[in-house]
Design an enzyme around this catalytic site. Structure first.
Site, short mmCIF file in Angstrom:
data_model
loop_
_atom_site.label_atom_id
_atom_site.label_comp_id
_atom_site.label_asym_id
_atom_site.label_seq_id
_atom_site.Cartn_x
_atom_site.Cartn_y
_atom_site.Cartn_z
N HIS A 152 5.75 19.58 15.26
CA HIS A 152 4.29 19.59 15.18
C HIS A 152 3.67 18.70 16.26
O HIS A 152 2.72 19.11 16.94
CB HIS A 152 3.86 19.10 13.79
CG HIS A 152 2.37 18.92 13.66
ND1 HIS A 152 1.55 19.94 13.22
CD2 HIS A 152 1.56 17.86 13.91
CE1 HIS A 152 0.29 19.50 13.20
NE2 HIS A 152 0.27 18.24 13.62
N GLU A 153 4.20 17.50 16.42
CA GLU A 153 3.66 16.59 17.43
C GLU A 153 3.88 17.13 18.84
O GLU A 153 3.02 16.97 19.71
CB GLU A 153 4.28 15.20 17.28
CG GLU A 153 3.98 14.51 15.95
CD GLU A 153 2.49 14.48 15.62
OE1 GLU A 153 1.66 14.42 16.55
OE2 GLU A 153 2.16 14.53 14.42
N HIS A 161 1.20 19.45 19.90
CA HIS A 161 0.01 18.84 20.51
C HIS A 161 0.21 18.62 22.01
O HIS A 161 -0.73 18.78 22.79
CB HIS A 161 -0.31 17.50 19.83
CG HIS A 161 -0.84 17.63 18.44
ND1 HIS A 161 -1.88 18.49 18.13
CD2 HIS A 161 -0.50 17.02 17.28
CE1 HIS A 161 -2.16 18.40 16.84
NE2 HIS A 161 -1.33 17.52 16.30
N HIS A 206 -2.07 20.22 24.98
CA HIS A 206 -2.65 19.40 26.05
C HIS A 206 -2.31 19.98 27.42
O HIS A 206 -3.17 20.09 28.31
CB HIS A 206 -2.15 17.96 25.93
CG HIS A 206 -2.74 17.04 26.94
ND1 HIS A 206 -1.98 16.16 27.69
CD2 HIS A 206 -4.02 16.85 27.37
CE1 HIS A 206 -2.76 15.47 28.49
NE2 HIS A 206 -4.00 15.87 28.33
#
Length: 232
Positions: free
Chosen positions: A103-104, A107, A111
């Site tokens: 999940h991280e 991100h 980006h």
């Protein structure tokens, strides 16, 4: 005594749905994390390993991975291009750890691809930080001294907080969707292990929904109070 207590009691009743949803979401996240932290993936991947593999797979070799203390303190820092994984995720081979790590990384991919909701969220962070600190004090100072301009500024600043919470939803849901799709399509997790990862990330998503509902109800409350004062 009852007269002075009534506004506080009515506020609690008004916010009760949000309070219940928030408590439920937090309990769900912690219980799912505790449950699936004891279910280990059969390939023996750690959270850090999965994060590195997915990053490299997406050409993000320059994004670093660091371990931070705490539980569920995982996050991606777009300013330094660093994925930070908590100690309970970094070295863990659990299904929960892999879900959180993926999940991280989602991100980080957002980006790198210029995902619009993430860019918008980043752009409003400064005013959101100001709004979260000053909206309520300014509003109540305006209420006490009957200064409509301060009431309006307080409401506008808090509306920025609501906007931040609203924009956060697609950012978080999209990161979870990317994570689950990657874990499944690359066979990092077996089908039965995917069940745990999905439950973990779904529960985490509910916390953001709860935060949005709470913020919206508080904004409506401020608007109602301001409206009643101006009608007096």
């Amino acid at each position: 005594m009852g007269y002075y207590f009534y506004p506080y009691f009515s506020y609690i009743l008004y916010m009760l749905p949000a309070i219940i949803i928030t408590i439920f979401a937090q309990i769900k996240v912690k219980s799912n994390f505790a449950k699936y932290s004891k279910v280990y993936n059969r390939r023996g991947y750690t959270g850090a390993m999965i994060a590195r593999m997915i990053l490299d797979q997406n050409g993000l070799n320059h994004v670093a991975i660091e371990m931070v203390s705490g539980q569920l303190t995982d996050h991606y820092d777009p300013r330094t291009n660093v994925v930070r994984l908590s100690s309970s995720v970094y070295n863990s081979t659990s299904v929960a750890a892999l879900g959180v790590a993926a999940h991280e990384v989602g991100h980080a991919i957002q980006h790198s691809q210029g995902y619009v909701p993430m860019k918008l969220r980043g752009a409003i962070i400064p005013i959101t930080q100001i709004g979260s600190q000053l909206s309520w004090p300014l509003f109540f100072i305006g209420l006490i001294f009957q200064m409509d301009i301060l009431l309006t500024i307080g409401i506008v600043l808090f509306a920025a907080v609501v906007l931040f919470q609203l924009v956060t939803l697609p950012v978080e849901f999209n990161a979870s969707s990317r994570a689950l799709r990657t874990l499944e399509s690359n066979y990092y997790l077996e089908p039965d292990e995917m069940v745990g990862a999905k439950k973990m990330l779904s529960a985490a998503a509910m916390t953001y929904v709860a935060s949005l509902i709470t913020a919206i109800l508080q904004l409506f409350r401020l608007l109602a109070i301001a409206g009643n004062r101006r009608d007096d």
